[in-house]
Write an enzyme that holds these catalytic residues in place. Structure first.
Site, short mmCIF file in Angstrom:
data_model
loop_
_atom_site.label_atom_id
_atom_site.label_comp_id
_atom_site.label_asym_id
_atom_site.label_seq_id
_atom_site.Cartn_x
_atom_site.Cartn_y
_atom_site.Cartn_z
N ASN A 163 0.87 -1.17 0.00
CA ASN A 163 0.00 0.00 0.00
C ASN A 163 0.91 1.22 0.00
OD1 ASN A 163 -1.80 2.05 0.45
ND2 ASN A 163 -2.31 1.46 2.55
N LYS B 194 0.03 4.30 -0.32
CA LYS B 194 -0.61 5.49 0.27
C LYS B 194 -0.42 6.70 -0.68
CE LYS B 194 -0.08 3.28 4.72
NZ LYS B 194 0.05 3.38 6.16
N GLU C 172 -6.72 4.68 7.81
CA GLU C 172 -6.53 6.10 7.50
C GLU C 172 -7.77 6.68 6.82
OE1 GLU C 172 -2.78 5.62 5.49
OE2 GLU C 172 -1.89 5.03 7.41
N GLU D 215 -5.12 -4.86 10.57
CA GLU D 215 -4.05 -3.88 10.82
C GLU D 215 -4.38 -3.12 12.09
OE1 GLU D 215 -1.88 -2.63 6.93
OE2 GLU D 215 -3.60 -1.33 7.21
N GLY E 196 2.80 2.39 10.76
CA GLY E 196 3.77 3.47 10.57
C GLY E 196 4.46 3.89 11.87
N SER F 85 3.75 -2.08 10.42
CA SER F 85 5.19 -2.14 10.67
C SER F 85 5.82 -3.48 10.30
CB SER F 85 5.50 -1.77 12.13
OG SER F 85 5.11 -0.43 12.37
#
Ligand code: 13P
Length: 246
Positions: free
Chosen positions: A8, A10, A100, A168, A174, A210
């Site tokens: 991904n 982003k 997100e 997730e 992150g 991560s």
């Protein structure tokens, strides 16, 4: 079963950067039959790079798709992106429900339910994200939150069609704070049984948050972890390849 490695990207990688990544990746793997017999690779680029990535990987089995779509195919929805147009461009998959999107753009389980249904209608493979925040984990709500996300967003869909669910934990995205093997084992076991209880017959479960070359191997040994959804470590060919090599 093939292991799944999903990148991904982003809001990162211009079309030129995406092309460079794909050309390097492709050059190393295009003729590697053993790799493709054992692994599936997904790339979710930013939409302006979607066409580039589709073309740069079109002689490989890589699944490419957008990171979000609107729940209507077309109409007066300024600024939105259409799953039907993505399919027309050659997309095979859609990433849905990333934390997100839920956190910063107010995506709800109800809207996601419409999006999953649209993916199924268009024969696009959904990679559907779930996961709890740190506050929810500390309040012992991990299971409740994940199950709610599953039952509400996947309500009324065709359960015989392939579905990929990516767990997730929001606190691991992150942050460098990877969930422990014990934490991943516990929730993946529960998710596997929940999906089976809900009568899904063709699903895989990914872990994300991560994931790096040095923790991929132990996480991939966890029962019911069928692969990864990777952010930061999927931005460089080298680290993505290292993760895919497990
Ligand atoms: P990181 O791998 O950078 O933690 O991101 C995970 C993620 O959000 C993938 O969708």
């Amino acid at each position: 079963m093939k292991k799944i490695f999903a990148a991904n990207w982003k809001l990162q990688k211009t079309p030129a950067q995406a092309k460079e990544f794909c050309e390097t990746f492709r050059a190393q793997l295009v003729a590697h039959t053993y790799f493709w017999d054992h692994k599936e690779v997904f790339i979710f680029p930013q939409n302006f790079s979607l066409d580039t990535v589709i073309h740069a990987t079109n002689d490989t089995p890589v699944f490419v798709g957008p990171q979000n779509i609107h729940f209507e195919k077309s109409g007066a929805f300024t600024g939105e992106n259409s799953a039907a147009f993505a399919k027309d461009m050659g997309a095979k998959t859609i990433l849905l429900g990333h934390s997100e999107r839920r956190q910063f753009f107010g995506e709800t389980n109800e809207a996601l339910n419409k999006k999953v249904k649209l993916c199924q209608e268009l024969d696009l493979l959904p990679v559907f994200c779930i996961g709890e925040t740190l506050a929810q984990r500390e309040a012992n709500e991990t299971e409740k939150v994940c199950f709610e996300q599953l039952t509400q967003s996947l309500n009324g869909i065709d359960k015989s069609k392939r579905m990929i669910v990516a767990y997730e934990p929001v606190w691991a995205i992150g942050t460098g704070k990877v969930a422990t093997v014990a934490q991943v084992k516990e929730i993946h076991e529960k998710l596997y049984h929940k999906m089976s209880d809900l009568n899904f017959t063709n699903f895989q479960l990914l872990y994300g948050g991560s994931v790096k070359p040095d923790n991929a191997q132990e996480l991939l040994q966890v029962p019911h972890v069928d692969g990864f959804l990777i952010g930061g470590a999927a931005l460089e060919v080298d680290s993505f390849m290292k993760i895919c090599s497990h």
